[in-house]
Design a protein around this motif. Sequence first.
Motif, PDB file in Angstrom:
ATOM      1  N   ILE A  62      -5.040  -9.108   1.693  1.00  0.00           N
ATOM      2  CA  ILE A  62      -5.203  -8.596   0.172  1.00  0.00           C
ATOM      3  C   ILE A  62      -3.930  -8.983  -1.313  1.00  0.00           C
ATOM      4  O   ILE A  62      -2.872  -9.138  -0.525  1.00  0.00           O
ATOM      5  CB  ILE A  62      -5.296  -7.086   0.166  1.00  0.00           C
TER       6      ILE A  62
ATOM      7  N   VAL B 129     -13.021   3.080   1.403  1.00  0.00           N
ATOM      8  CA  VAL B 129     -13.425   2.113   2.793  1.00  0.00           C
ATOM      9  C   VAL B 129     -13.978   3.347   3.449  1.00  0.00           C
ATOM     10  O   VAL B 129     -14.033   4.190   3.488  1.00  0.00           O
ATOM     11  CB  VAL B 129     -11.898   1.821   3.668  1.00  0.00           C
TER      12      VAL B 129
ATOM     13  N   ASN C 191     -10.043  -7.402   5.726  1.00  0.00           N
ATOM     14  CA  ASN C 191      -9.135  -7.338   5.376  1.00  0.00           C
ATOM     15  C   ASN C 191      -8.581  -6.324   5.963  1.00  0.00           C
ATOM     16  O   ASN C 191      -7.540  -5.879   5.579  1.00  0.00           O
ATOM     17  CB  ASN C 191      -9.072  -7.454   3.916  1.00  0.00           C
ATOM     18  N   TYR C 192      -9.329  -4.944   5.920  1.00  0.00           N
ATOM     19  CA  TYR C 192      -9.177  -3.649   6.522  1.00  0.00           C
ATOM     20  C   TYR C 192      -9.703  -3.292   8.058  1.00  0.00           C
ATOM     21  O   TYR C 192     -10.208  -3.830   8.310  1.00  0.00           O
ATOM     22  CB  TYR C 192     -10.049  -3.081   5.559  1.00  0.00           C
TER      23      TYR C 192
ATOM     24  N   GLN D 201      -4.919  -0.793   8.940  1.00  0.00           N
ATOM     25  CA  GLN D 201      -4.180  -1.501   8.281  1.00  0.00           C
ATOM     26  C   GLN D 201      -4.818  -2.717   7.374  1.00  0.00           C
ATOM     27  O   GLN D 201      -5.800  -3.051   7.564  1.00  0.00           O
ATOM     28  CB  GLN D 201      -3.970  -2.322  10.097  1.00  0.00           C
ATOM     29  N   VAL D 202      -3.965  -3.283   6.769  1.00  0.00           N
ATOM     30  CA  VAL D 202      -4.605  -4.695   5.538  1.00  0.00           C
ATOM     31  C   VAL D 202      -3.980  -5.419   5.470  1.00  0.00           C
ATOM     32  O   VAL D 202      -2.607  -5.687   6.114  1.00  0.00           O
ATOM     33  CB  VAL D 202      -4.470  -3.748   4.047  1.00  0.00           C
ATOM     34  N   LYS D 203      -4.300  -7.111   5.285  1.00  0.00           N
ATOM     35  CA  LYS D 203      -4.069  -8.115   5.307  1.00  0.00           C
ATOM     36  C   LYS D 203      -4.851  -8.527   4.142  1.00  0.00           C
ATOM     37  O   LYS D 203      -5.565  -8.237   3.744  1.00  0.00           O
ATOM     38  CB  LYS D 203      -4.334  -8.744   6.674  1.00  0.00           C
TER      39      LYS D 203
ATOM     40  N   ALA E 250      -9.581  -8.305  -2.378  1.00  0.00           N
ATOM     41  CA  ALA E 250      -9.800  -6.736  -2.154  1.00  0.00           C
ATOM     42  C   ALA E 250     -10.529  -6.063  -1.238  1.00  0.00           C
ATOM     43  O   ALA E 250     -11.335  -5.115  -0.784  1.00  0.00           O
ATOM     44  CB  ALA E 250      -9.384  -5.850  -3.345  1.00  0.00           C
TER      45      ALA E 250
ATOM     46  N   MET F 258       0.525  -1.351   0.663  1.00  0.00           N
ATOM     47  CA  MET F 258       0.058   0.237   0.322  1.00  0.00           C
ATOM     48  C   MET F 258       1.051   1.459  -0.293  1.00  0.00           C
ATOM     49  O   MET F 258       0.919   1.442   0.834  1.00  0.00           O
ATOM     50  CB  MET F 258      -0.933  -0.208   1.507  1.00  0.00           C
TER      51      MET F 258
END
Length: 531
Positions: free
Chosen positions: A459, A422, A398-399, A455-457, A393, A368
């Motif tokens: 994806i 988002v 995932n966020y 935070q993102v995970k 996505a 990101m």
Amino acid sequence: MPKNRVTYIVYALVLLFSWPLPAQDPDYIVGKLVDAKTEDPVVFANIRIKDRALGVITNEDGSFRIPLRYREYGDIIEISSMGYRTKEIPIANLEEGALNLIRLHPDAIMLEEAIVKAKGKRKKYSARTIVKMAIEAIEENYPSSSFSTVGYYRDYQWKNDNYINLNEAILEVFDQGFDQEDFRTSEVQLFDTEMNTDFQRDTLASQKYDYRTKTKVIDKAYLENYDGNEFTNLRIHDAIRNFNVYSYDFVGNLKDDFLENHKFSKNEETYLADEVLYVIDGQGQKPGFSAYTKLYISKTDYAIHKLEYTLYDNSIKNTKRIKNKHSHKRKMIFDVVTEYKRLKDKMYLSYISFHNSFRLNLPPIFTMTDVELALSKGYFGLKFNRPLDELSAKIQNNYAIIFKGTQWEVGKVEVFQDSVKVYPNLKDGTLAEAMREIDIAVKKRTFSNELLDIQVKSIKDFEGNSVNVPRVENYQQFREFFVQRVKLDTRAPFDVEFMDKRKPMFKDQSIERPEDYQEYWMNTPLQEKMN
């Protein structure tokens, strides 16, 4: 044939074939040694030019090359290796511009004859006693006077069945003898060096080991860089030459530590030429590690002809999840093979090969890169460096949007090619107030992750790379030196600038070429997948 005798299978030369070779070696005769039954390459065999005290060692794929001029001279090559019958082939019989395939097949006669000759009234010793006698005999069996070895050095990485970063050199080592400390007293003269651009180059894999940032490391091991000198790194791993100083883990000081660190057992005997050799297996264990060794020791004078040594990490399986040469799947940390040959009444190095695995810890491919605060529209715009996988996505879980330590629920996600919007699921007033506070912090330059953390995970990008996940690349590293000629009673010249042992071999080193420089050559491997 006497009863109750176990005969070790050896080989004799029977067939010679050839097929067209890509235009890689126009000035060389190229050959390859393989087993007639298994088609496996015959690795590290001696290919000597008869009556010239000159030659090469076969590569990992069994290949070798010899300059065309020796074919024109009418020379003959001698092929020999431990457990193999020595054979001769006129170079004129090998085709130019073709890969000459030399097939070998079993022949059990030579070992039986050699055992009968050596039998006599010799005592039966335990494996441990044989190893002890061999170590005690080093000072007698190896030279104490000055000599030199001229040969071909190379280092390279191996990944996905391809050679990477192949560096080559022709050099001469001036050794004052085994009663002198090698690193302190020996000198190296570089005849030629080449960073071979015919093979793939990888700048990340070629960098030094870095145990501070852990960018390039050997798992659970440490390899001294000596400021990057590749040949120095290799030479210290010759435990026979360095028998009275520390060489490497588990072996330690061969003279004082080797027997204490290992348990030994006898294997089937083998031979080299007409000399019978004990084959001794050894094992060492320490918490989390296991070591395997194999020694080939003369039954006549207990000279060590060959020492193989492998160290494994017991906690990790190898990346291919297949059994290794010791019949398990543990990850190899390093592997050393050193072979000596007899010249007159002393033993001199034939080759040394040091092989270790290493890991590159690289930055993520997919990350990101930017966050947009769309205050009026109530969303956070997240920008990525690569096109997105839409399915992963658009998953809301995932966020994570964390404001002042409290995680907001995600109400909606809109996915675009390389970005998402988002939308937090909050009351309008709450969101508007938070957005204003964030905006003020940004303008006053007091913004921090304690105020807002996104935070993102899980994806993925369009190629399946996970976001913000560092890459781990596993490589195999090889450093090898193959002796082409031994010069007895030779001292280091006074008018030569020698290699700086503390500087990288292939950068800013002096090149000093003697009159006989043209007699030596680089045994560059074939540009094909190694068997």
